[in-house]
Motif scaffolding. Sequence first.
Motif, PDB file in Angstrom:
ATOM      1  N   VAL A   1       0.837  -1.200   0.000  1.00  0.00           N
ATOM      2  CA  VAL A   1       0.000   0.000   0.000  1.00  0.00           C
ATOM      3  C   VAL A   1       0.873   1.251   0.000  1.00  0.00           C
ATOM      4  O   VAL A   1       0.600   2.210  -0.736  1.00  0.00           O
ATOM      5  CB  VAL A   1      -0.956  -0.015   1.213  1.00  0.00           C
ATOM      6  N   LEU A   2       1.917   1.254   0.806  1.00  0.00           N
ATOM      7  CA  LEU A   2       2.837   2.393   0.831  1.00  0.00           C
ATOM      8  C   LEU A   2       3.485   2.597  -0.535  1.00  0.00           C
ATOM      9  O   LEU A   2       3.640   3.735  -0.996  1.00  0.00           O
ATOM     10  CB  LEU A   2       3.901   2.188   1.907  1.00  0.00           C
ATOM     11  N   LEU A   3       3.821   1.525  -1.200  1.00  0.00           N
ATOM     12  CA  LEU A   3       4.418   1.611  -2.530  1.00  0.00           C
ATOM     13  C   LEU A   3       3.432   2.198  -3.537  1.00  0.00           C
ATOM     14  O   LEU A   3       3.806   3.040  -4.364  1.00  0.00           O
ATOM     15  CB  LEU A   3       4.876   0.229  -2.973  1.00  0.00           C
ATOM     16  N   PHE A   4       2.173   1.774  -3.482  1.00  0.00           N
ATOM     17  CA  PHE A   4       1.164   2.336  -4.374  1.00  0.00           C
ATOM     18  C   PHE A   4       0.967   3.831  -4.133  1.00  0.00           C
ATOM     19  O   PHE A   4       0.903   4.615  -5.083  1.00  0.00           O
ATOM     20  CB  PHE A   4      -0.177   1.619  -4.197  1.00  0.00           C
TER      21      PHE A   4
ATOM     22  N   SER B   1       1.873   6.850  -6.652  1.00  0.00           N
ATOM     23  CA  SER B   1       0.777   7.732  -7.056  1.00  0.00           C
ATOM     24  C   SER B   1       1.122   9.197  -6.831  1.00  0.00           C
ATOM     25  O   SER B   1       0.857  10.048  -7.680  1.00  0.00           O
ATOM     26  CB  SER B   1      -0.473   7.366  -6.280  1.00  0.00           C
ATOM     27  N   SER B   2       1.706   9.498  -5.697  1.00  0.00           N
ATOM     28  CA  SER B   2       2.065  10.896  -5.435  1.00  0.00           C
ATOM     29  C   SER B   2       3.229  11.347  -6.320  1.00  0.00           C
ATOM     30  O   SER B   2       3.307  12.508  -6.687  1.00  0.00           O
ATOM     31  CB  SER B   2       2.410  11.094  -3.962  1.00  0.00           C
TER      32      SER B   2
ATOM     33  N   PRO C   1      -4.350   9.817  -9.116  1.00  0.00           N
ATOM     34  CA  PRO C   1      -4.973   9.242  -7.914  1.00  0.00           C
ATOM     35  C   PRO C   1      -5.121   7.724  -7.944  1.00  0.00           C
ATOM     36  O   PRO C   1      -5.817   7.170  -7.096  1.00  0.00           O
ATOM     37  CB  PRO C   1      -6.344   9.920  -7.902  1.00  0.00           C
ATOM     38  N   ASP C   2      -4.493   7.035  -8.864  1.00  0.00           N
ATOM     39  CA  ASP C   2      -4.664   5.578  -8.957  1.00  0.00           C
ATOM     40  C   ASP C   2      -4.146   4.858  -7.716  1.00  0.00           C
ATOM     41  O   ASP C   2      -4.709   3.854  -7.301  1.00  0.00           O
ATOM     42  CB  ASP C   2      -3.951   5.028 -10.198  1.00  0.00           C
ATOM     43  N   GLY C   3      -3.088   5.340  -7.122  1.00  0.00           N
ATOM     44  CA  GLY C   3      -2.540   4.717  -5.919  1.00  0.00           C
ATOM     45  C   GLY C   3      -3.473   4.824  -4.729  1.00  0.00           C
ATOM     46  O   GLY C   3      -3.598   3.892  -3.948  1.00  0.00           O
ATOM     47  N   GLN C   4      -4.147   5.958  -4.611  1.00  0.00           N
ATOM     48  CA  GLN C   4      -5.108   6.114  -3.516  1.00  0.00           C
ATOM     49  C   GLN C   4      -6.326   5.206  -3.713  1.00  0.00           C
ATOM     50  O   GLN C   4      -6.887   4.688  -2.748  1.00  0.00           O
ATOM     51  CB  GLN C   4      -5.562   7.575  -3.387  1.00  0.00           C
ATOM     52  N   ILE C   5      -6.739   5.006  -4.951  1.00  0.00           N
ATOM     53  CA  ILE C   5      -7.847   4.092  -5.235  1.00  0.00           C
ATOM     54  C   ILE C   5      -7.441   2.658  -4.896  1.00  0.00           C
ATOM     55  O   ILE C   5      -8.211   1.911  -4.285  1.00  0.00           O
ATOM     56  CB  ILE C   5      -8.289   4.226  -6.707  1.00  0.00           C
ATOM     57  N   MET C   6      -6.224   2.282  -5.249  1.00  0.00           N
ATOM     58  CA  MET C   6      -5.739   0.942  -4.898  1.00  0.00           C
ATOM     59  C   MET C   6      -5.606   0.797  -3.386  1.00  0.00           C
ATOM     60  O   MET C   6      -5.827  -0.279  -2.842  1.00  0.00           O
ATOM     61  CB  MET C   6      -4.388   0.662  -5.568  1.00  0.00           C
ATOM     62  N   TYR C   7      -5.273   1.899  -2.704  1.00  0.00           N
ATOM     63  CA  TYR C   7      -5.209   1.883  -1.242  1.00  0.00           C
ATOM     64  C   TYR C   7      -6.564   1.515  -0.652  1.00  0.00           C
ATOM     65  O   TYR C   7      -6.645   0.698   0.266  1.00  0.00           O
ATOM     66  CB  TYR C   7      -4.740   3.238  -0.717  1.00  0.00           C
ATOM     67  N   LEU C   8      -7.618   2.108  -1.159  1.00  0.00           N
ATOM     68  CA  LEU C   8      -8.957   1.791  -0.656  1.00  0.00           C
ATOM     69  C   LEU C   8      -9.329   0.339  -0.935  1.00  0.00           C
ATOM     70  O   LEU C   8      -9.931  -0.333  -0.094  1.00  0.00           O
ATOM     71  CB  LEU C   8      -9.979   2.743  -1.270  1.00  0.00           C
TER      72      LEU C   8
END
Length: 100
Positions: A43-46, A50-51, A56-63
């Motif tokens: 999750v940290l890697l995503f 993303s940042s 915002p794809d990394g934040q969506i994968m986080y959810l």
Amino acid sequence: MISIHWLLFLSLALFSIGAYGVVARRNLLFILLSLEIMLNAVVLLFVAGSSFHGNPDGQIMYLLILTLAASEVAVGLGLVIHMYRQHHTLDVDKLSQLRG
């Protein structure tokens, strides 16, 4: 702002700690905790990627991974409680001998 290299290093360190915990530990509860540490490293890697790229794809994968982790904890903890009540141990070696 924190450099992407530090975030990648932190993610690698967390994933390595989790992988070591899965391999080295024999208690089922600690193995599940180590899997959660590995999931948090991903999750940290995503989020770091993303940042870095500005989308915002990394934040969506986080959810999505957060919901997966919540369901994993619920099912895993239910299995651990059932195994402990049935066999009175959480040692993976002893539980694997009961297979036969």
